[in-house]
Write a protein that holds these residues in place. Structure first.
Motif, short mmCIF file in Angstrom:
data_model
loop_
_atom_site.label_atom_id
_atom_site.label_comp_id
_atom_site.label_asym_id
_atom_site.label_seq_id
_atom_site.Cartn_x
_atom_site.Cartn_y
_atom_site.Cartn_z
N ARG A 130 0.83 -1.21 0.00
CA ARG A 130 0.00 0.00 0.00
C ARG A 130 0.86 1.25 0.00
O ARG A 130 0.46 2.30 -0.48
CB ARG A 130 -0.94 0.00 1.20
N LEU A 131 2.03 1.12 0.57
CA LEU A 131 2.97 2.24 0.58
C LEU A 131 3.30 2.67 -0.84
O LEU A 131 3.44 3.86 -1.13
CB LEU A 131 4.24 1.78 1.29
N MET A 151 1.34 2.68 -3.28
CA MET A 151 0.24 3.50 -3.77
C MET A 151 0.40 4.95 -3.30
O MET A 151 -0.04 5.87 -3.97
CB MET A 151 -1.09 2.96 -3.27
N MET A 152 0.97 5.11 -2.11
CA MET A 152 1.12 6.47 -1.59
C MET A 152 2.27 7.20 -2.28
O MET A 152 2.20 8.40 -2.50
CB MET A 152 1.41 6.45 -0.08
N PHE A 153 3.34 6.47 -2.58
CA PHE A 153 4.53 7.15 -3.10
C PHE A 153 4.55 7.26 -4.62
O PHE A 153 5.09 8.21 -5.15
CB PHE A 153 5.80 6.39 -2.64
#
Lengths: 525, 368
Positions: B148-149, B151-153
């Motif tokens: 999911r990280l 998706m954030m970066f």
């Protein structure tokens, strides 16, 4: 999970202990049973409470019969008018017109069903009795019966409904919750006139026995949230819950996280909007604050105001708030990193003027920033604790001391004052106090990271915060939604606030049972 | 208790789609133009980049198809099905070794580049250690959280790359692109060789497919995901050649950062854009490193089932750190990187072919 399991286990132990306490109680001079004899009951009640000054016991006979009876209540917790009109008047006057049975059991039933006009319950043990008495009920004894009537006569002074100080809006309703839970639930009912609105009662606190109400809209909320909250509330074991913060700290997912995982609010409109989205609210008697859950990161930067203004304004304000969040977390750290590690990144003219103002400042930028931000925290805390009238002096003294004197004395550079002031203003622009405070914690983390590794440190700290965020959950819902796991549909009400008619579905991340929100909802917190 | 659908330890196919470019885009983007410019004439490097990309997309598709035809099975369990358990164990272990080497390379290179562009006095060892600790923190969290990280970066990484390209357009000179198609065949082949190992990254599909809720959709999404780095590489390469010309590019150590160096932000809020670019790029390198280390842990964990993830990580991290500090200078790191790139690519293709061929011969039918 395991923490909760441990709590449940601990609670079981405590319950065993409390059984021992019950045994001890019996050994003391009062007994937990209710006797048939009136006099014995009254002495027993007085003994149990230790003959307090506010206990009122009034024995009398039922008019027209020989039957002795008595009422007992705690002065101040009850409404005297109710006792007079619902109990005394009826037992004394109504009885005359009716043909009263002579048998005691039947008489007790008649009094319960026909004579007393307030709502009643029957009490069988001293435990029921003391709970009711301390909640403001009136106890009705009849001689010869080993049961009592618990008559609802609650009524005490409470504050009038006012606009909440901590969450003001310009274009919204002006009402806020008060300390009385009944009033609060009425306020909620007036917002949601839906038969599916559920109010579930729990009692919290071994000693205080405070009422808490779990409220949600059945048919919207995901039943898993209700079950999970119920399970966590049952694990709570403490003497008293003076404020919702106690409950929050018992049921939150991670107590190590700097982020608030539940929302605190005093605004009925905010609570009702949240319930209509598929969230759940916990009311606690004795506090004007209500817990709303589950919360996500997006909620931290939203205010009801966004929805009361037209969408263009709402969107811009929200964008401004994201900027404020960025400034409140990063600005001093960026300044320190740029000045002490990467001066080449500052435009030349600005770099010269910064260097000129830093002339003669004895501390490195990091110490300077730390001094100023800590002073800022002191001012903020002092301002919050002082009475409003004196609070303003703090502002003036702080402004003068920091703005003028410190610069003239050459302790800090004027640019640092600008940076810290901007940073403080930005953190005041964040609508929720608890979120603003968590951002202040992060600020110090970033400041230290930037002092050690410059920009590299800031980006690593940023990555770490993000790692923490994707692993954090609020009542089982990932805290980083709808960013990741991504629900693009929910983005219409995240940074960008689309026009209300276009927000036609409840947020997907809450997995509501009824996704379509019609015209009523769509409001995000 | 029934948990929230998206709170459980599964990911959507969109997350796997982003995981692929997040893994591929790492340190490689900063250097690949140099090698490419050295073996081709003018801007002809776009041909090997494109062809290499197409090959990579094809392999991605094959790997995704294979992995997703065994839904809810780890690499070890379906490889055991096809090529017997002992062979599968060896294959998995080799994957773990290769993944750890990828992590090693990223850590070492980030430390070197950081030293060159944002610190000059801090020792490489300290920078690498700090970075590794953050990576370990990420791997110690949940695996799904790690994905999911991305998706954030990833959006941030994409935006900063596009910014660099767009703001370089004013320095773009068309005559740097000519003459076209003058490179000889061996030049193209050499170019292809260095292009292909910039695309190594489809290997993550062997392991992460098991986490996907709807594995059927993986091949399509994985191909789309693989297209992103191909497009990005093409744009970056053409911009770099357009700005610097072929000769200059082949002599730059990190052409992409040099491209960012020339960017002037309108309004001149800050200077030296390359520091900002590289700072943001740390997120991309972080994603690659974290996933590589996580795959290593994942693979080892499927071999040693009874050992806790934390223990594996605890033993592994010092080894990775020591390994990262082993090469003496930039040239050694560079050679090492080339070797690891070839091996990774070769091994992934080898495993894909092995599983396909043996699976066909032995008639192992994919379940579901």
């Amino acid at each position: 999970m395991s923490v909760v399991a441990r709590r449940v286990k601990r609670k079981q132990n405590v319950i065993q202990n409390s059984n021992k306490q019950e045994e001890n109680k019996q050994k003391e001079n009062f007994s937990i049973t209710i006797y048939k004899e009136l006099d014995k009951n009254i002495t027993n009640l007085k003994k149990m409470l230790g003959e307090p000054i506010d206990l009122v016991v009034r024995p009398f006979t039922v008019r027209g019969t020989e039957h002795k009876c008595a009422i007992a209540y705690i002065d101040g917790l009850v409404n005297d008018d109710l006792i007079h009109s619902h109990i005394m008047k009826n037992v004394q006057l109504e009885t005359e017109r009716k043909q009263l049975p002579d048998e005691k059991v039947k008489l007790f039933e008649v009094i319960n069903n026909e004579i007393i006009s307030a709502s009643t319950e029957k009490g069988y043990t001293l435990d029921d009795l003391s709970n009711a008495l301390l909640n403001g009920d009136t106890i009705f004894y009849l001689d010869g019966i080993d049961k009592v009537l618990l008559i609802d006569t609650r009524g005490w002074e409470s504050r009038a409904i006012e606009e909440p100080d901590s969450e003001t809006v310009i274009r919204g309703p002006r009402e806020g919750f008060v300390e009385n839970i009944q009033t609060n639930l009425v306020l909620l009912r007036r917002h949601i006139r839906d038969p599916n609105l559920r109010l579930k009662k729990h009692y919290i606190g071994r000693r205080s026995k405070k009422t808490i109400a779990v409220t949600y809209v059945d048919g919207i909320i995901n039943p898993d949230i209700v079950k999970e909250v119920d399970r966590r509330l049952r694990a709570i074991d403490m003497d008293d819950a003076p404020g919702v913060g106690y409950i929050e700290q018992w049921i939150e997912d991670s107590f190590l996280s700097p982020f608030p995982q539940l929302i605190n609010t005093e605004r009925p409109d905010k609570v009702s909007a949240a319930l209509l989205q598929g969230k759940l609210a916990i009311f606690l008697d004795g506090t004007p604050l209500v817990l709303v859950l589950p919360a996500t990161f997006g909620n931290a930067l939203q205010s009801p105001e966004d929805y009361y203004e037209r969408w263009t304004i709402g969107t811009l304000i929200r964008g401004l708030r994201y900027l404020a969040a960025f400034i409140s977390v990063f600005l001093p750290a960026l300044y320190v990193a740029l000045v002490s590690y990467h001066p080449g990144m500052i435009p030349q003219k600005l770099a010269f003027s910064i260097a000129a103002t830093r002339e003669g400042v004895p501390f490195p930028p990091f110490i300077e920033a730390l001094l100023m931000t800590i002073t800022m925290e002191l001012l903020r805390e002092a301002g919050a604790r002082l009475p409003t009238t004196i609070g303003q002096t703090i502002g003036i003294v702080g402004g003068l001391v920091i703005g003028e004197a410190a610069v003239q004395a050459g302790i800090v550079s004027p640019i640092m004052v600008i940076v810290v002031a901007l940073n403080a203003i930005a953190s005041f622009a964040i609508p929720s106090y608890s979120v603003a405070i968590s951002f202040r914690i992060l600020l110090f983390g970033f400041l230290i990271a930037s002092a050690v590794f410059g920009l590299f440190g800031i980006i690593l700290a940023y990555i770490m915060i993000n790692i923490h965020l994707v692993n954090l959950k609020s009542i089982g819902v990932p805290y980083s939604t709808p960013f990741a796991p991504t629900f693009l549909r929910d983005w219409n009400d995240l940074i960008f606030r689309s026009p209300i008619p276009l927000i036609s579905r409840r947020p997907k991340y809450l997995q509501a049972e009824d996704e379509k929100s019609g015209n009523t909802g769509g409001k995000n917190l | 208790m029934k948990r929230f659908k998206h709170a459980d330890e599964l990911i959507s196919e969109r997350e796997i789609m982003i995981a692929i470019p997040s893994f591929v885009i790492g340190v490689g983007v900063l250097t690949f133009s140099k090698d490419m410019a050295a073996v081709t004439i003018a801007a002809d490097g776009w041909i090997p980049i494109l062809i290499g990309g197409i090959i990579a997309i094809m392999i991605t598709w094959i790997v995704a198809k294979l992995a997703s035809s065994f839904p809810n099975q780890t690499f070890l369990s379906y490889a055991s099905c096809i090529v017997t358990k002992p062979v599968a164990l060896v294959l998995t272990f080799l994957f773990a070794v290769i993944a750890s080497q990828l992590a090693v390379l990223q850590i070492r290179e980030i430390a070197d580049i950081s030293k060159q562009y944002i610190f000059d006095r801090t020792p490489v060892e300290v920078i690498a250690l700090t970075f590794l600790l953050v990576v370990v923190y990420a791997v110690a969290g949940s695996r799904v959280g790690l994905l999911r990280l991305n998706m954030m970066f990833f959006p941030i990484i994409l935006v900063i790359s596009l910014l660099v390209i767009v703001f370089s357009l004013n320095r773009f000179e068309w005559n740097h692109l000519f003459p076209m198609l003058e490179t000889d065949f061996t030049g193209y082949m050499k170019g292809l060789r260095s292009a292909i190992f910039s695309y190594v990254g489809f290997g993550i599909l062997w392991f992460y497919t098991v986490l996907v809720k709807k594995p059927k959709k993986v091949p399509k999404k994985a191909v789309i995901g693989m297209c992103i780095p191909v497009g990005l590489y093409l744009f970056i390469y053409v911009s770099i050649i357009g700005v610097f010309g072929n000769a200059v590019t082949s002599n730059l150590l990190f052409p992409t950062i040099e491209l960012a160096k020339g960017v002037e932000i309108p309004g001149e809020i800050f200077e030296r854009f390359e520091s900002v670019f590289f700072t943001i790029w740390i997120m991309a390198i972080f994603n690659t490193t974290a996933m590589a280390l996580d795959i290593c842990v994942f693979a080892l964990n499927s071999i040693f089932k009874n050992v806790q993830k934390y223990k594996i990580l605890f033993v592994l991290s010092p080894l990775v750190y020591a390994n990262a500090m082993y090469p003496q200078d930039l040239i050694e790191v560079y050679t090492y990187g080339t070797i690891v790139g070839y091996i990774t690519f070769g091994y992934t293709v080898f495993v894909a072919l092995l599983l396909l061929v043996v699976g066909k011969l032995r008639g192992v039918k994919p379940i579901g």
